[in-house]
Scaffold this active site. Structure first.
Site, PDB file in Angstrom:
ATOM      1  N   SER A 192       4.426  40.236   5.380  1.00 55.81           N
ATOM      2  CA  SER A 192       5.468  39.983   4.395  1.00 55.81           C
ATOM      3  C   SER A 192       5.712  38.472   4.308  1.00 55.81           C
ATOM      4  O   SER A 192       4.786  37.727   4.008  1.00 55.81           O
ATOM      5  CB  SER A 192       6.725  40.773   4.737  1.00 55.81           C
ATOM      6  N   GLU A 317       4.189  49.167  -1.471  1.00 54.47           N
ATOM      7  CA  GLU A 317       5.053  48.329  -0.649  1.00 54.47           C
ATOM      8  C   GLU A 317       6.542  48.594  -0.908  1.00 54.47           C
ATOM      9  O   GLU A 317       7.308  48.822   0.024  1.00 54.47           O
ATOM     10  CB  GLU A 317       4.770  46.847  -0.939  1.00 54.47           C
ATOM     11  N   HIS A 409       6.006  49.406   2.628  1.00 49.96           N
ATOM     12  CA  HIS A 409       6.096  48.097   3.261  1.00 49.96           C
ATOM     13  C   HIS A 409       6.261  48.262   4.766  1.00 49.96           C
ATOM     14  O   HIS A 409       7.046  49.099   5.231  1.00 49.96           O
ATOM     15  CB  HIS A 409       7.304  47.359   2.678  1.00 49.96           C
TER      16      HIS A 409
END
Length: 491
Positions: A192, A317, A409
């Site tokens: 991320s 995600e 995610h």
């Protein structure tokens, strides 16, 4: 055999602790050295300055517990368990080694995510014991977050969080041999915002001597323009009733700055489109010093072309962003919502045709897929294209979580670290995540760290091979075809 182990660093001697590894591998045990400071505490006159290397200490310093984190307070329920640790000395490294007396072992340096304003290296998921099991020394680093780390201040050094990364990586160069690692075999990795961090470093001329390979998981580049960074900084100063200077911001305590920052960056459903278009307001900025140009421009200019790169994303995600309103979204016309999320003109029909699996999950499913693609998956192809012939491998993480029903995610992080036995796994992955898949993902990462090759074909051209992490694992030509309509809209 004693439980403790000691190592001499450039600043002084540290004491760590032996623990067993899990699974089967070359090394049955791992030594953890937690909370070693690489810089002085960034408080008082050092708060808004570049990090200052830690002064030497006498005697043996215990490195048995995680040190203070830049993240403050209870983060609440997060996808990755990243606790906050109170204290002032927040600039630290955690080192995990299979054998401090070894020589020449490859090194992994992990940079945590959290949108550049949250996150912590004090996570059980980032424990390097199973990379140690496979002969890799592992380091996780901390850095200043939010405005303290990345906010524009008139008379302060820019990109203080990046300067923390650089000093931590300098610490690795100077000290990792004492832990059995080879400073000439350093791979940086992150997820991320951490994935964006390692891509930022890949495109930064001043960082090239500090690492030798990059593994970017769901990388979220910031590249905040100088103008936007200054506007945000002046706005925060005005909201706090102070001058936009070191003296002004220093008159506000940490809690006040965090509160102002939180209010200035609040997101609602209506702001998702602007975040996709403009990116995060706090993060690495194009300051003309460390970042002389946007990262993609640097990559196109050949910066970092000698460094091998593995890069990819999960299939969905941010679909979970719409999970709580899925029933309400059934009444919202798909075209209206997708256009609000920035569907390119003329791309609607081919995009929907290429994403039938997400479409079958309803409006929330296809909206989440579009948000994912615009923020993450198109970036994977764009950066691969920017690098031209530089060695680049692409993957998709597609295994659907037993909790969410799709690959969300953060889902791939415990597979990367091979820590499916870690805490808080069920909320993210479900009750029985496949260990065989973790074995394969982790083995590929280990291979890349050791050899510079993860074990599947390098991505070549616009429709190259993509490794798809699912059960079973497969290699797919043009594996990101479903995002093509967003890059090549049909009028």
């Amino acid at each position: 055999m004693t439980d403790f182990v000691e190592v001499d660093t450039a600043a002084g001697r540290v004491r760590g602790r032996w623990r067993p590894t899990t699974g089967t591998g070359r090394m049955p045990r791992s030594a953890a050295f937690l909370g070693i400071p690489f810089a002085e505490a960034p408080v008082g006159p050092l708060r808004f300055q570049a990090p200052v290397p830690k002064a030497p200490w006498e005697g043996v310093r215990d490195a048995l517990e995680f040190a203070a984190t830049a993240q403050r307070g209870d983060p609440g329920v997060t996808l990755i368990p990243e606790p906050s640790v109170p204290g002032e000395s927040t600039l630290n490294v955690n080192v995990f080694t299979p054998d401090p007396d070894a020589a020449g072992l490859p090194v992994l340096v992990w940079i945590h995510g959290g949108g550049y304003f949250a996150g912590s290296p004090a996570s059980a998921w980032y424990d390097g014991r199973n990379f140690n099991r496979d002969g890799v020394v592992t380091v996780s680093i901390s850095y200043r977050l939010g405005f303290d780390g990345f906010g524009w201040i008139e008379d302060a050094p820019s990109n203080r969080g990046i300067r923390d990364w650089l000093l931590a990586l300098e610490w690795v160069q100077q000290n990792i041999a004492a832990f059995g690692g080879d400073p000439s075999r350093v791979t940086i990795a992150g997820q991320s915002a951490g994935g964006g961090a390692v891509l930022t470093l890949l495109g930064m001329e001043k960082a090239q001597h500090l690492f030798h390979g990059v593994y970017a998981i769901s990388g979220a580049l910031a590249d905040v323009s100088a103008e936007r960074a200054e506007k945000f900084g002046r706005g925060l100063a005005a909201a706090g009733g102070v001058a936009p200077t070191v003296a002004g911001f220093s008159s506000l305590d940490e809690e006040r700055v965090i509160a102002l920052q939180k209010k200035a960056t609040e997101l609602g459903p209506s702001s998702l489109g602007s975040i996709v278009e403009e990116g995060l307001p706090l993060g690495p900025s194009v300051d003309g010093d460390l970042l002389v140009r946007p990262t993609r421009e640097s990559l196109r200019a050949g910066v970092g072309a000698d460094k091998p790169l593995v890069m990819g994303a999960t299939d969905d995600e941010f679909t979970m962003a719409f999970s709580g309103v899925a029933k309400k979204l059934r009444w919202v016309p798909k075209a209206f919502l997708l256009n609000r999320l920035g569907m390119p003109k003329g791309a609607m029909r081919p995009y929907l045709a290429a994403n039938q699996d997400a479409l079958e999950r309803g409006t929330a499913g296809i909206a989440g897929r579009l948000l994912t693609d615009r923020m993450f998956r198109t970036a994977v192809l764009n950066i691969a294209e920017d690098r031209g012939d530089a060695p680049t491998w692409l993957y998709r993480f597609s295994w659907p979580s037993g909790t969410f029903g799709f690959a969300e995610h953060c889902l791939d992080v415990p597979f990367f670290f091979d820590c499916l036995d870690g805490p808080a796994m069920v909320p993210l992955a479900g009750p029985n995540p496949p260990q065989a898949l973790a074995d394969q993902v982790h083995a590929a990462a280990t291979s890349f760290i050791e050899t510079g090759d993860p074990g599947w074909p390098v991505h070549e051209g616009d429709r190259g091979v993509v490794r798809v992490w699912d059960t079973p694992v497969s290699d797919v030509v043009d594996g990101y075809a479903s995002v093509r309509a967003l890059r090549e809209p049909v009028s």
